[in-house]
Write a protein that holds these residues in place. Structure first.
Motif, short mmCIF file in Angstrom:
data_model
loop_
_atom_site.label_atom_id
_atom_site.label_comp_id
_atom_site.label_asym_id
_atom_site.label_seq_id
_atom_site.Cartn_x
_atom_site.Cartn_y
_atom_site.Cartn_z
N UNK A 53 0.83 -1.20 0.00
CA UNK A 53 0.00 0.00 0.00
C UNK A 53 0.87 1.25 0.00
N UNK A 54 0.58 2.18 -0.91
CA UNK A 54 1.42 3.36 -1.09
C UNK A 54 1.41 4.28 0.13
N UNK A 55 0.23 4.47 0.73
CA UNK A 55 0.15 5.37 1.89
C UNK A 55 0.89 4.77 3.08
N UNK A 56 0.68 3.48 3.33
CA UNK A 56 1.35 2.82 4.46
C UNK A 56 2.86 2.83 4.28
N UNK A 57 3.34 2.47 3.09
CA UNK A 57 4.79 2.39 2.88
C UNK A 57 5.43 3.76 2.94
N UNK A 58 4.77 4.79 2.38
CA UNK A 58 5.31 6.15 2.46
C UNK A 58 5.40 6.59 3.92
N UNK A 59 4.40 6.25 4.71
CA UNK A 59 4.38 6.60 6.14
C UNK A 59 5.55 5.93 6.86
N UNK A 60 5.78 4.65 6.58
CA UNK A 60 6.84 3.91 7.27
C UNK A 60 8.22 4.41 6.85
N UNK A 88 -8.97 10.61 3.38
CA UNK A 88 -8.99 10.92 4.82
C UNK A 88 -7.76 10.35 5.53
N UNK A 89 -7.23 9.24 5.01
CA UNK A 89 -6.03 8.65 5.60
C UNK A 89 -4.83 9.58 5.46
N UNK A 90 -4.80 10.35 4.37
CA UNK A 90 -3.70 11.31 4.16
C UNK A 90 -3.68 12.32 5.30
N UNK A 95 0.11 13.71 5.94
CA UNK A 95 0.78 13.89 4.64
C UNK A 95 0.43 15.28 4.10
N UNK A 96 1.42 15.91 3.52
CA UNK A 96 1.21 17.24 2.94
C UNK A 96 1.21 17.21 1.43
N UNK A 97 1.43 16.03 0.84
CA UNK A 97 1.49 15.93 -0.63
C UNK A 97 0.99 14.56 -1.06
N UNK A 98 0.28 14.52 -2.19
CA UNK A 98 -0.22 13.26 -2.74
C UNK A 98 -0.20 13.32 -4.26
#
Length: 279
Positions: A53-60, A88-90, A95-98
């Protein structure tokens, strides 16, 4: 994210190795490409394959590396509720960018209409307002009225950065920059531009990419040049060809105060560029 902002794409696979590779890539960009990395973009479902998952991996990854990580939200295969949850997860993860990618084009005959890129941008702005920096993509053929129309729509909706599909010639790059600036002025947009560059070192890779129909094609003359290099049995010739392309595009980008964005096939490590960039 300022005017000049070099970025590259990274596909997460295994956390410990990813951290090691990313650190090497950031150093490689600085040492071999003379670029300071401003952001790392994490794609979603590349070629419709399941991935981390892109959001999870970017967060980690951002917990271990001091660079801006940009997760991608792709609307492909998702309904509005699922997309809204990702948006909403962003906010939840600060996160400030997507980066946003629409699904397939709408089919008015279907009850399950896909969310296109324009609608995805509208949804994200509606939910997060100006708290999020939005990156979107575009083809480079500005002679296509639809390409031009959709790019103008994205600018009017307040997209912050546009990343082009890969460019393989200085002439095309100059033409696109000119057309982009015209549209930006007409749209009263402040969007920044990142010009896509693709790391290709063999004719076989180029042929695979063209057969996959990824939304762009490696030009015939570039494929033929790589084929000629292969017949000569010289990897150095193919590497030199890419160096020539990179240096030319980098010079134009700096001349016009725009950025470069590097896509690499598979899981390339920027240390590999040292073989020819140091020569």
């Amino acid at each position: 994210m300022g005017e000049m902002m070099f970025g590259f794409e990274f596909l997460p696979y295994q956390k410990s190795k990813d951290i090691e590779h990313l650190k090497a890539m950031i150093e490689g960009a600085r040492g071999f490409l003379q670029e300071e990395v401003g952001f790392v973009l994490i794609p979603a479902n590349v070629r419709k394959n399941a991935g981390v998952n892109a959001i999870l991996s970017a967060y980690m990854l951002r917990e271990h590396i001091d660079v801006v990580f940009v997760p991608t939200i792709s609307a492909a295969g998702l309904d509005k509720i699922q997309i809204r949850s990702q948006i909403l997860s962003l906010k939840y993860a600060n996160f400030t960018c997507v980066a946003l990618i629409g699904g397939d084009e709408k089919d008015n005959r279907s009850e399950n209409k896909k969310i296109d890129g324009i609608e995805l941008i509208e949804m994200t702005r509606e939910i997060l307002g100006s708290d999020i920096h939005i990156i979107s993509g575009t083809p480079t053929d500005m002679s296509n009225p639809l390409t031009r129309k959709r790019l103008a729509q994205k600018m009017r909706l307040g997209v912050d950065r546009i990343i082009t599909q890969p460019i393989f010639s200085s002439h095309l790059m100059r033409e696109f920059i000119r057309d982009f600036e015209e549209l930006r002025s007409e749209s009263k947009s402040k969007a920044k531009l990142s010009l896509g560059v693709f790391g290709l070192f063999s004719a076989q890779s180029a042929e695979v990419i063209n057969a996959a129909h990824l939304g762009f094609e490696v030009p015939k003359d570039y494929v033929e040049m790589l084929q000629k290099c292969a017949k000569q049995g010289s990897d150095d010739a193919a590497l030199a060809a890419f160096k020539h392309l990179w240096v030319g595009l980098q010079s134009i980008a700096r001349e016009h105060n725009v950025s470069l964005y590097l896509s690499t096939p598979k899981h390339n490590d920027l240390r590999a560029y040292g073989k020819y960039m140091e020569n």
